[in-house]
Structures are given as C-alpha cells and as structure tokens.
Scaffold this active site. Structure first.
Site, PDB file in Angstrom:
ATOM      1  N   ASP A 127      -9.924  44.156  25.115  1.00  0.00           N
ATOM      2  CA  ASP A 127      -8.982  43.720  26.140  1.00  0.00           C
ATOM      3  C   ASP A 127      -9.752  42.893  27.150  1.00  0.00           C
ATOM      4  OD1 ASP A 127      -6.838  44.790  24.878  1.00  0.00           O
ATOM      5  OD2 ASP A 127      -6.364  46.298  26.376  1.00  0.00           O
ATOM      6  N   HIS A 261     -12.098  49.234  20.071  1.00  0.00           N
ATOM      7  CA  HIS A 261     -11.286  49.200  21.292  1.00  0.00           C
ATOM      8  C   HIS A 261     -10.483  50.480  21.456  1.00  0.00           C
ATOM      9  CE1 HIS A 261      -8.835  47.848  24.578  1.00  0.00           C
ATOM     10  NE2 HIS A 261      -7.726  48.083  23.884  1.00  0.00           N
ATOM     11  N   HIS A 270      -3.030  56.660  26.736  1.00  0.00           N
ATOM     12  CA  HIS A 270      -2.727  56.376  25.327  1.00  0.00           C
ATOM     13  C   HIS A 270      -2.989  57.578  24.432  1.00  0.00           C
ATOM     14  CE1 HIS A 270      -1.822  52.176  25.940  1.00  0.00           C
ATOM     15  NE2 HIS A 270      -2.994  51.953  26.512  1.00  0.00           N
TER      16      HIS A 270
END
Length: 378
Positions: A127, A261, A270
C-alpha cells in the site's frame, strides 16, 4: 484429459528409464506439453500428481526433472552485510499519502532511528500509494509520497517493496517499471522475489499476497483492480506457491523471513487472511520460517505462534492508523499491539535477531530478541 490418462502418460515415462535413459529427458518435456495442452492442470498440480505415486527412484527422477524443467525460480537479489557481519533494516507499510496522516512525522523518525542503527536497507510491506496506486510512471504521487518524504540521509538506501491491495487499484506495471528506479535509484518493486541478505545469513522472501484474496475478484465493490499478469488466478497462485516452496526448501540461510502485504495472523481491523492461512502458512511452517512480516492492518503488532516457531510482525503504521480497533486474541500469543502510527527495525547477526517497534515520536514501544545456536563442522 483425465487423471487416469495422465497417470498412464507418466507410467510410460517411468518404464523408459531403465530401457532408454537417453530418451528420458526429451520425453519429459514432450509429455508435460501434451498434458498441459489437453488439461486444465497447472505445473504445480502435475507435480503434486507425481508426488501421489509410489515413491520409487524413477518417480523421484521424474519429479526432479519436472521441477528442473518447469519451475520459474523467483528473481534473486543480494545485499551485503556490514564488515562485522551484521545487518539492519527498517520496515514500514501502508504509507503513501503525500505526507498526510503523520506520514512525514513517521519518515522523520525513521531517518533518526535509521542513522542510529546504521540500517542497510528499508522494506515496504505495501500500500505504497493511496488510495488507488499510481496512474502511470509520470504520476506525481511517486515523488509526493516517496522521494520527497523519505529524505533523511540514512534512508538513502535500497528500498525493497511489495504491492498492496491499494496498489492493485492503479497501474501495477508503473510501480514495477524500471522507469521509477531511474527516477529514484532506491526504488525496487517486484510482485515476488528473494533477497539474499548477508548473503546466506538471511533470506527474505517477498510474496505477492493480493491475488490470494478472493473478495477482490468476487466482490470488488466500487474498486477496479489491475489484474494484468495475474489471470488465470488459480494458475498464478499455484505457481507462486510452488516457487516459494522451492526457494524455502533450497534455502541454507540461518534465518528465513517472508514478507507480504496481507496479514496471516492479526487482531487488527482486517484480522486473519483466510486464504493465506490455508495456502501459504502450511508452507512457512513446513520449512521453519522464522518471521512473517506484513502490513495491511494499520497498526504495529507482534504475535508469537504457539503452533510453530513463526513470529508474526505487523508494520502497517506508516501513515493513517485505526484507533481502538483490536479483536480479542490469546494473551499467550499476543506480545504487543499498538493502534497508532510508527515503524519497525530488525537487526540480524548469524546467531541473533532483534526486533523493535517505534511510534511516530521515535519512542521505543516494544522489543523482542531471539537466538539460534548453529553447529559447525570441525
């Protein structure tokens, strides 16, 4: 082509070994091409089918030749250790916001800690450019979020970078392009690769985790992902897993580190990534990986597995963080969690690894060390 037909192909090959060994290698290539052209099986599936056969010398020879002929090894890079044999690096993730959300402040402290530790390189866990990656190689966000932010002398080192899900919402090829490296020589970004650090002291496997996540394909919401080079997805994932497994199996490094990631284990927003737990984690456990380092959850975190030697380290606090967002977790495993901005350092020698987490003010929040004793032949 049915599995039974494929097995008959391989049986004929196996029978050739003692009779016509000089034809064997040519037959492997011909048979493999025939199987792939008339079935939906990937190379990974074919090799797994061979593994299901009775373990004999011919079978092992076939497996070895298949792997040798068909496996596309991950790109490799080397980074030398310091003269004293040690290595140090910083890890930051989820950062690319043109200096906003305290990205500039995190970068400032990275420069200070980087100078103090004399770091050798920096790892980005993805990201890299919000919200939707880069539009192309001329996108000013590359300079606004990277070159113009990480300006400290100690950060003028090689950056080894993986892609995150937000990067896949833009032009992926732009981040992979050597044009960016020509503009800023620190930048090195590939989908997946291996870094021999030391070399032979540590091997760091960078894994492209975004294609593993099913919801990006089945429920992308309003987002548009750049899947060029990924489809068919199943084959891409299977071949990547085979490449990672092959690299880990062949590794003679003292320390094995995997960077991706997405989370494998995390109490953050998440949480766990189910697809990585199902597909990637068993490989990491089988080959005694020491650390899995990720971003994705915008926090700093250390989970120590009770099921293997793996330490799960999250460094996703490069800019915008999520406050007061933590799920319940086994306290025996949860060593540290911080819902703010910051970064991580790793220092490695032949026998020791030290990990430290820092906040946006440069305060040391958590440290952890481990040692290995290696026998030497006399």
């Amino acid at each position: 082509m049915t599995n039974r037909t494929i097995k008959l192909h391989f049986t004929s090959l196996l029978n050739c070994i003692p009779l016509k060994p000089h034809l064997y290698i040519d037959n492997v290539a011909t048979t493999l091409g025939s199987i792939q052209s008339s079935s939906s099986l990937s190379i990974y599936s074919i090799i797994m089918l061979v593994l299901s056969q009775e373990t004999t010398l011919p079978t092992l020879l076939l497996l070895g030749l298949l792997s040798f002929c068909c496996l596309a090894e991950l790109p490799r890079f080397e980074h030398a250790a310091k003269p004293d044999g040690s290595l140090g690096f910083l890890v930051v993730g989820d950062w690319g916001r043109k200096g906003l959300y305290n990205q500039s402040h995190v970068a400032l402290q990275m420069g200070i800690i980087g100078e103090k530790l004399d770091v050798d390189f920096v790892i980005s866990t993805g990201d890299n450019f919000y919200d939707d990656g880069l539009t192309g190689v001329t996108d000013p966000a590359f300079h606004q979020s990277f070159s113009d932010i990480y300006i400290a002398p100690s950060l003028q080192k090689q950056w080894y970078t993986v892609l995150g899900n937000h990067d896949y919402r833009g032009n992926v090829e732009a981040q992979l392009s050597p044009t960016l490296t020509n503009m800023d020589s620190r930048w090195l970004c590939l989908r997946s690769f291996i870094l021999n650090a030391g070399p032979e002291m540590a091997e760091i496997f960078f894994v492209d985790t975004t294609p593993f996540v099913t919801k990006y394909f089945t429920n992308p919401e309003e987002h548009v992902y750049d899947w060029k080079g990924i489809l068919p997805r199943k084959n891409y994932i299977q071949n990547l897993l085979l490449e990672v497994e092959w690299g880990l199996r062949e590794s003679a490094a003292k320390w094995k580190i995997v960077v991706g990631h997405h989370t494998i284990k995390s109490a953050g927003n998440h949480g766990n990534t189910d697809e990585l737990n199902m597909l990637l984690l068993p490989i990491l456990e089988a080959y005694d990986v020491d650390f899995y380092i990720n971003g994705h959850d915008h926090c700093l975190e250390h989970i120590s597995s009770t099921e293997s030697r793996i330490q799960f380290l999250t460094s996703g606090g490069g800019s915008k963080a999520w406050k007061n967002n933590i799920k319940p977790w086994n306290p025996r495993e949860m060593k540290f969690y911080y819902d703010g901005q910051g970064f991580m350092s790793v220092e490695i020698t032949q026998t020791d690894v030290g990990v430290k987490f820092y906040d946006v003010f440069g305060n040391e929040l958590h440290k952890w060390t481990t040692s290995k004793l290696f026998s030497t032949s006399m």
